[in-house]
Write a protein that holds these residues in place. Structure first.
Motif, short mmCIF file in Angstrom:
data_model
loop_
_atom_site.label_atom_id
_atom_site.label_comp_id
_atom_site.label_asym_id
_atom_site.label_seq_id
_atom_site.Cartn_x
_atom_site.Cartn_y
_atom_site.Cartn_z
N GLY A 165 -5.78 -14.81 2.22
CA GLY A 165 -6.83 -13.82 2.40
C GLY A 165 -8.13 -14.35 2.95
O GLY A 165 -9.10 -13.60 3.08
N THR A 166 -8.22 -15.64 3.27
CA THR A 166 -9.47 -16.17 3.81
C THR A 166 -9.72 -15.62 5.21
O THR A 166 -8.79 -15.33 5.96
CB THR A 166 -9.45 -17.71 3.85
OG1 THR A 166 -8.33 -18.14 4.63
CG2 THR A 166 -9.35 -18.28 2.45
N LEU A 204 -6.99 -9.15 -2.08
CA LEU A 204 -6.14 -7.99 -2.32
C LEU A 204 -4.79 -8.21 -1.66
O LEU A 204 -4.69 -8.78 -0.56
CB LEU A 204 -6.78 -6.72 -1.75
CG LEU A 204 -8.08 -6.25 -2.42
CD1 LEU A 204 -8.70 -5.13 -1.60
CD2 LEU A 204 -7.79 -5.78 -3.84
N ALA A 205 -3.73 -7.73 -2.30
CA ALA A 205 -2.39 -7.89 -1.74
C ALA A 205 -2.19 -7.02 -0.51
O ALA A 205 -1.41 -7.37 0.37
CB ALA A 205 -1.34 -7.55 -2.80
N ALA A 223 0.80 -1.22 0.00
CA ALA A 223 0.00 0.00 0.00
C ALA A 223 0.84 1.27 0.00
O ALA A 223 0.32 2.36 -0.27
CB ALA A 223 -0.94 0.01 1.20
N THR A 224 2.12 1.15 0.28
CA THR A 224 2.97 2.35 0.33
C THR A 224 3.79 2.55 -0.93
O THR A 224 4.12 3.69 -1.28
CB THR A 224 3.92 2.29 1.53
OG1 THR A 224 4.76 1.13 1.41
CG2 THR A 224 3.13 2.22 2.82
N GLY A 225 4.15 1.48 -1.65
CA GLY A 225 4.99 1.70 -2.82
C GLY A 225 5.31 0.43 -3.58
O GLY A 225 5.00 -0.69 -3.15
N LEU A 226 5.94 0.62 -4.73
CA LEU A 226 6.42 -0.46 -5.58
C LEU A 226 7.94 -0.45 -5.53
O LEU A 226 8.57 0.57 -5.83
CB LEU A 226 5.94 -0.26 -7.02
CG LEU A 226 6.60 -1.15 -8.08
CD1 LEU A 226 6.26 -2.63 -7.86
CD2 LEU A 226 6.18 -0.71 -9.49
N ARG A 227 8.53 -1.57 -5.16
CA ARG A 227 9.98 -1.68 -5.09
C ARG A 227 10.46 -2.66 -6.15
O ARG A 227 10.02 -3.81 -6.20
CB ARG A 227 10.42 -2.13 -3.70
CG ARG A 227 10.34 -1.02 -2.66
CD ARG A 227 10.51 -1.54 -1.25
NE ARG A 227 9.33 -2.28 -0.82
CZ ARG A 227 8.21 -1.69 -0.41
NH1 ARG A 227 8.10 -0.37 -0.38
NH2 ARG A 227 7.16 -2.40 -0.04
N LEU A 228 11.37 -2.17 -7.01
CA LEU A 228 11.91 -2.97 -8.10
C LEU A 228 13.42 -3.10 -7.93
O LEU A 228 14.10 -2.15 -7.55
CB LEU A 228 11.63 -2.31 -9.45
CG LEU A 228 10.16 -2.11 -9.83
CD1 LEU A 228 10.05 -1.21 -11.05
CD2 LEU A 228 9.51 -3.46 -10.12
N THR A 244 -1.20 -8.26 -9.30
CA THR A 244 -1.29 -7.97 -7.87
C THR A 244 -2.10 -6.68 -7.71
O THR A 244 -1.70 -5.63 -8.19
CB THR A 244 0.11 -7.77 -7.26
OG1 THR A 244 0.89 -8.95 -7.49
CG2 THR A 244 0.01 -7.51 -5.77
N THR A 245 -3.24 -6.79 -7.04
CA THR A 245 -4.13 -5.65 -6.84
C THR A 245 -4.18 -5.30 -5.36
O THR A 245 -4.24 -6.19 -4.50
CB THR A 245 -5.54 -5.96 -7.35
OG1 THR A 245 -5.47 -6.37 -8.73
CG2 THR A 245 -6.44 -4.74 -7.25
N LEU A 246 -4.18 -3.99 -5.06
CA LEU A 246 -4.24 -3.53 -3.68
C LEU A 246 -4.94 -2.18 -3.62
O LEU A 246 -5.22 -1.56 -4.65
CB LEU A 246 -2.83 -3.43 -3.08
CG LEU A 246 -1.80 -2.58 -3.82
CD1 LEU A 246 -1.92 -1.11 -3.47
CD2 LEU A 246 -0.39 -3.06 -3.49
N VAL A 247 -5.20 -1.74 -2.40
CA VAL A 247 -5.74 -0.41 -2.15
C VAL A 247 -4.77 0.31 -1.23
O VAL A 247 -4.39 -0.22 -0.17
CB VAL A 247 -7.14 -0.47 -1.52
CG1 VAL A 247 -7.64 0.93 -1.17
CG2 VAL A 247 -8.12 -1.14 -2.47
#
Length: 667
Positions: free
Chosen positions: A587-588, A556-557, A391-396, A497-500
């Motif tokens: 996620g269950t 959701l991730a 939720a804070t960022g994408l790290r590559l 990968t989907t998140l909010v």
């Protein structure tokens, strides 16, 4: 008997023992032997091929064998087969080669589904034979010679609609002893309503004969090569108006046919004939030369054309010897040398890379630097080793380098481009060491010991839209861009990968098709949040009275903490929220919902943030019976109401007088 689907034509000359496998591969097609007409034309064989074809035909009703005196090439036998063909489609198969078992079935299906007049099936090499590959990177249902690389394979082992052949009166050129298939295939390409490519099945197996007698492996003479170059450039000029389209097609012939003509020219023993052919080539090269064509050609081809146009025979032959010494190889069967070509030394100046081909900056010849400038030809080699998003960022993290350019003065950066707009963000990366990278390439001549990168993308900086990720790889003043993600470590998933985010924005990291490049979907343009929220069931707790146990999954991730709840909403709009926290990595979740407030409550699984809200109803549970319990000695109940879109419970105290009346009424 109905007409066959496909007529397969095999032109055979001294093709033992290969012809047996070739014919057998046709008879074993999953399309069905009863839907195939096989015409084998023996072109005066002397090694037993004729007898073998007759033996095979005795067992196959739809196989016909035609014998004729040797004609000197495959054009005549193929034409004779065409004259006898009755199938809806025609496929030409060389007697040396063979088909994959599903080849014809898949190609016929592609032609029928897409209305295609020509279908290419993936070609693979056997025995060291080099097969074309650039046009087979993905399936292409409908394409043409300008939108794809199909024009770079002009062999006839393809499926052709016979109606197209008959309408154009196509036949193979018996006046050409080499490349007789090119005018046929090129014309079919250019006149086709559509072309299809079947890239997900090995359709045609190209075999290198042990005796080296594949026709494409034979040298032929300089005259035949020059004539082929003239024929094909003239055909392109006649079919394609001047401009980018014509330049695209000419590129193929200037890169391949012209090179092979020059190679054979270097082997011509008669100086007078060499001079004459060089003058012919100079006129032909100049006839179709444009700046657009020059921009498409590799530097070594521009250099070759420069020397030809100026009729510099000695310098041209020096270039040929230089290429031969480095193992340059031809298309198809290796023509020059078996080893892969060794690249030239480079000179880096002012952000440009120059290959040190012969006569670079020779003061007497004054050849333009453009004939040596390979900057646009340099490739970026890269890999994503880690791609983590929350939720804070994408790290590559990974590595990227320009092939053959050692990473000194490194300036690599990440580029995020918003699709359909001019908006972009450029982020610096942290350069990380990569000791030993590239040690197994180019004889270890180049060290890429600082090609690693590590970068974090702040998702809050991205406005809604689709953002494509690229690297601007820089070293020694040269900068090359590459889309990021097609090459990745095995540990890096291709799953979306989907998140909010904490700010309430939906973000999905996904890979594009067909190349697998990385992109970010910000704001649910293509990837929705709601499908990630699911309720799988509801039942009364066996241990706690008046408690409904709701089970489900949030895939959701990531999401803001406390944002996911089961909401019980009353008719007056009042809501009771029960927090949901998935207890496992998939996620269950299991949520305990107290049902003690009198009245009707509709149950919903809801994700709520400061800027957005996503809901899915708790579905009705037909098997859920009413629950009963006692509070302060009085009976209470909760029962599901029928006919609602979401599970709706009515909770209340049992009115004893009504209960007694109902019981008496039943009696």
């Amino acid at each position: 008997m109905p007409a066959p689907e496909v007529t397969v034509i095999i032109a055979a000359f001294d093709a033992m023992p290969y012809v047996s496998r070739s014919v057998g591969s046709v008879l074993r097609q999953t399309l069905g032997a009863d839907r195939i007409e096989l015409i084998a034309v023996d072109d005066g064989s002397t090694d037993g091929t004729a007898d073998e074809l007759d033996r095979l035909a005795e067992r196959v009703p739809l196989m016909r064998v035609i014998h004729q005196p040797n004609s000197g090439g495959p054009a005549g036998p193929r034409n004779l087969g065409l004259d006898r063909a009755t199938g809806r489609y025609v496929f030409f198969l060389d007697a040396d080669d063979h088909l994959g078992p599903e080849a014809l079935e898949r190609m016929v299906a592609a032609a029928d589904e897409n209305g295609s007049d020509v279908v290419l099936g993936r070609i693979v090499g056997e025995g060291g034979r080099r097969a074309p590959g650039s046009m087979f990177r993905r399936n292409q249902p409908r394409t043409d010679v300008f939108a794809s690389r199909v024009y770079w394979t002009l062999n006839p082992m393809k499926l052709f609609r016979r109606e197209l052949i008959d309408r154009l009166r196509l036949r193979f050129d018996t006046g050409l002893s080499i490349g007789e298939d090119q005018p046929f295939v090129a014309t079919a390409y250019l006149e086709a309503a559509a072309i299809s490519v079947v890239a997900d099945h090995d359709c045609v197996h190209w075999v290198a004969r042990e005796d080296g007698n594949n026709i494409t492996a034979q040298e032929h003479g300089a005259r035949t090569r020059v004539d082929l170059f003239r024929k094909m450039t003239g055909l392109v000029a006649a079919h394609a108006p001047a401009g980018p389209g014509r330049d695209t097609l000419m590129h193929r012939h200037y890169a391949i046919e012209l090179r092979d003509a020059v190679l054979q020219l270097s082997r011509e023993p008669q100086r007078e004939l060499r001079d004459k052919l060089l003058h012919e080539l100079a006129d032909l090269v100049a006839l179709h030369w444009t700046e657009g064509l020059a921009a498409r050609l590799p530097a070594v081809v521009r250099l070759r054309c420069h020397l030809i146009r100026r009729r510099l025979l000695g310098e041209l032959l020096t270039l040929v010897r230089w290429e031969l010494d480095r193992g340059a190889a031809s298309y198809g069967i290796t023509t020059l040398a078996a080893a892969a070509a060794a690249g030239p030394e480079l000179r880096i100046e002012n952000g440009r890379a120059y290959a040190l081909y012969p006569y670079f900056r020779d003061s007497a010849l004054g050849i333009p630097d453009d004939c040596y400038d390979i900057t646009t030809e340099l490739s970026v080699r890269h890999r994503v080793d880690s791609a983590r998003i929350d939720a804070t960022g994408l790290r590559l993290a990974g590595h990227a380098r320009i092939h053959r350019i050692s990473p000194r003065d490194v300036t690599t950066g990440l580029i995020l481009r918003k699709r359909g707009t001019d908006t972009e963000h450029r982020l610096p990366v942290r350069h990380t060491p990569t000791p030993g990278l590239g040690a197994d390439e180019d004889g270890g001549l180049y060290a890429y010991d600082l090609a690693g990168y590590d970068v974090t993308v702040d998702l809050a900086t991205l406005t809604p839209g689709v953002w494509d990720l690229s690297l601007a790889v820089g070293a020694q003043g040269i900068v090359k861009e590459a889309r990021l993600g097609s090459s990745r470590a095995d540990s890096v998933t291709t799953a979306t990968t989907t998140l909010v985010t904490e700010a309430g924005t939906a973000v999905a990291l996904y890979t594009t098709k067909p190349y697998g490049n990385l992109s970010l979907d910000v704001g649910e343009n293509r990837h929705r949040v709601r499908p990630h929220l699911r309720v799988t069931g509801a039942e009364w707790s066996a241990d706690t009275p008046a408690t409904l146990v709701v089970k489900g999954r949030c895939s959701l991730a990531d999401r803001p903490r406390g944002a996911l709840t089961i909401v019980a909403e009353g008719a007056d709009g009042a809501e009771e929220h029960t927090p949901v926290e998935p207890a496992s990595s998939d996620g269950t979740f299991t949520a305990q919902i107290p049902c003690t407030t009198p009245g009707e409550r509709e149950l919903t699984l809801r994700l709520t943030t400061a800027t957005g809200q996503w809901s899915v109803p708790v579905p009705p549970q037909p098997s859920l019976n009413p629950a009963r319990w006692r509070r302060l000695g009085l009976p209470w109940y909760a029962k599901p109401l029928p006919g609602r879109d979401a599970l709706t419970l009515r909770v209340g105290r049992v009115e004893l007088l009504k209960a007694v009346r109902k019981r008496l009424t039943r009696r």
